[in-house]
Write a protein that holds these residues in place. Structure first.
Motif, mmCIF file in Angstrom:
data_model
loop_
_atom_site.group_PDB
_atom_site.id
_atom_site.type_symbol
_atom_site.label_atom_id
_atom_site.label_comp_id
_atom_site.label_asym_id
_atom_site.label_seq_id
_atom_site.Cartn_x
_atom_site.Cartn_y
_atom_site.Cartn_z
ATOM 1 N N HIS A 81 37.591 -0.656 1.274
ATOM 2 C CA HIS A 81 36.495 -1.582 1.574
ATOM 3 C C HIS A 81 35.491 -0.910 2.521
ATOM 4 O O HIS A 81 34.281 -0.937 2.264
ATOM 5 C CB HIS A 81 37.076 -2.856 2.216
ATOM 6 C CG HIS A 81 36.031 -3.851 2.623
ATOM 7 N ND1 HIS A 81 35.876 -5.066 1.986
ATOM 8 C CD2 HIS A 81 35.078 -3.822 3.597
ATOM 9 C CE1 HIS A 81 34.876 -5.719 2.562
ATOM 10 N NE2 HIS A 81 34.380 -4.988 3.537
ATOM 11 N N HIS A 85 31.335 0.552 2.147
ATOM 12 C CA HIS A 85 30.222 0.475 3.104
ATOM 13 C C HIS A 85 29.652 1.866 3.380
ATOM 14 O O HIS A 85 28.438 2.051 3.449
ATOM 15 C CB HIS A 85 30.691 -0.149 4.427
ATOM 16 C CG HIS A 85 30.853 -1.638 4.369
ATOM 17 N ND1 HIS A 85 29.820 -2.501 4.066
ATOM 18 C CD2 HIS A 85 31.935 -2.436 4.580
ATOM 19 C CE1 HIS A 85 30.257 -3.751 4.090
ATOM 20 N NE2 HIS A 85 31.546 -3.740 4.394
ATOM 21 N N HIS A 97 27.661 -7.420 2.147
ATOM 22 C CA HIS A 97 28.495 -7.651 0.963
ATOM 23 C C HIS A 97 27.680 -8.204 -0.201
ATOM 24 O O HIS A 97 28.082 -9.146 -0.866
ATOM 25 C CB HIS A 97 29.652 -8.594 1.312
ATOM 26 C CG HIS A 97 30.532 -8.057 2.397
ATOM 27 N ND1 HIS A 97 30.961 -8.780 3.475
ATOM 28 C CD2 HIS A 97 31.052 -6.822 2.567
ATOM 29 C CE1 HIS A 97 31.701 -8.019 4.259
ATOM 30 N NE2 HIS A 97 31.774 -6.830 3.738
ATOM 31 N N PHE A 101 27.240 -3.944 -3.136
ATOM 32 C CA PHE A 101 28.591 -3.821 -2.596
ATOM 33 C C PHE A 101 29.605 -4.284 -3.626
ATOM 34 O O PHE A 101 30.594 -3.608 -3.907
ATOM 35 C CB PHE A 101 28.733 -4.650 -1.309
ATOM 36 C CG PHE A 101 30.080 -4.486 -0.652
ATOM 37 C CD1 PHE A 101 30.272 -3.548 0.351
ATOM 38 C CD2 PHE A 101 31.160 -5.255 -1.058
ATOM 39 C CE1 PHE A 101 31.510 -3.377 0.937
ATOM 40 C CE2 PHE A 101 32.409 -5.090 -0.477
ATOM 41 C CZ PHE A 101 32.580 -4.153 0.522
ATOM 42 N N SER A 116 38.083 -7.061 4.632
ATOM 43 C CA SER A 116 37.644 -6.797 5.995
ATOM 44 C C SER A 116 37.814 -8.036 6.865
ATOM 45 O O SER A 116 37.541 -8.021 8.037
ATOM 46 C CB SER A 116 36.186 -6.355 6.006
ATOM 47 O OG SER A 116 35.361 -7.459 5.722
HETATM 48 ZN ZN ZN Z 1 32.735 -5.297 4.699
#
Ligand code: ZN
Ligand code: ZN
Length: 170
Positions: A81, A85, A97, A101, A116
């Motif tokens: 995750h 980013h 997000h 993403f 996250s």
């Molecule tokens: Zn994140």
């Protein structure tokens, strides 16, 4: 050697930080063509609001050892995750997000953005109510059904679109 093996071959519930570095490199090659710059990967026991977080200057990924100790199986997804980013940042795409993403997330095989989020609250808070449009029965589920489901009372033997369960998040 599989990617997950790096995370799992460890006596402690969590891989040591040098294994995290190996995991980062393996995931970088597997999903990002090795394009991500090197990030330092560290545990942070005081990080409890999220399972992972990222900083770009200097490049640093922090993983919450306190949250992940209870869920060592989430280490890889949490790292991945944060790496999404990192990939957005590298490509000067909007952070957060958003659409980009989520597209990349699906590409690397992550099922949800919630890696996250606090592991504990994610487990306890998320609830879905499935309700039948005909008999009005309501079922509580911890997970959103992966595909359409119909009411087992109104149509026990097969899927029936007319009694397809409506899903809403609590
Ligand atoms: Zn994140
Ligand atoms: Zn029903």
């Amino acid at each position: 050697m599989s990617i997950t093996a790096v995370a799992l071959e460890s006596a402690s519930p969590l891989p040591c930080e040098s294994d995290l570095q190996l995991l980062f490199s393996a995931l970088n090659v597997a999903h990002f063509g090795g394009m991500l710059p090197g990030y330092r990967i560290v545990y942070n026991a005081r990080l409890t609001s999220v399972a992972g977080r990222i900083a770009y200057k200097p490049p640093l990924i922090e993983l919450s050892s306190s949250l992940l100790a209870a869920h060592p199986d989430h280490v890889e997804a949490t790292m991945l995750h944060e790496m999404v980013h990192a990939w957005l940042h590298l490509n000067r795409l909007p952070s957060g997000h958003g659409m980009q993403f989520k597209r990349k997330m699906r590409e690397v095989g992550l099922g949800s953005i919630y890696h996250s989020m606090p592991v504990g609250s994610r487990r306890s808070r998320r609830r879905y109510v499935l309700s039948c449009p005909r008999c009005k029965v309501e079922l509580l589920r911890r997970q959103r059904p992966g595909s359409a489901v119909s009411c087992a009372r109104c149509s026990p033997s097969r899927f029936n679109r007319r009694v397809q369960m409506a899903v809403r998040e609590l």
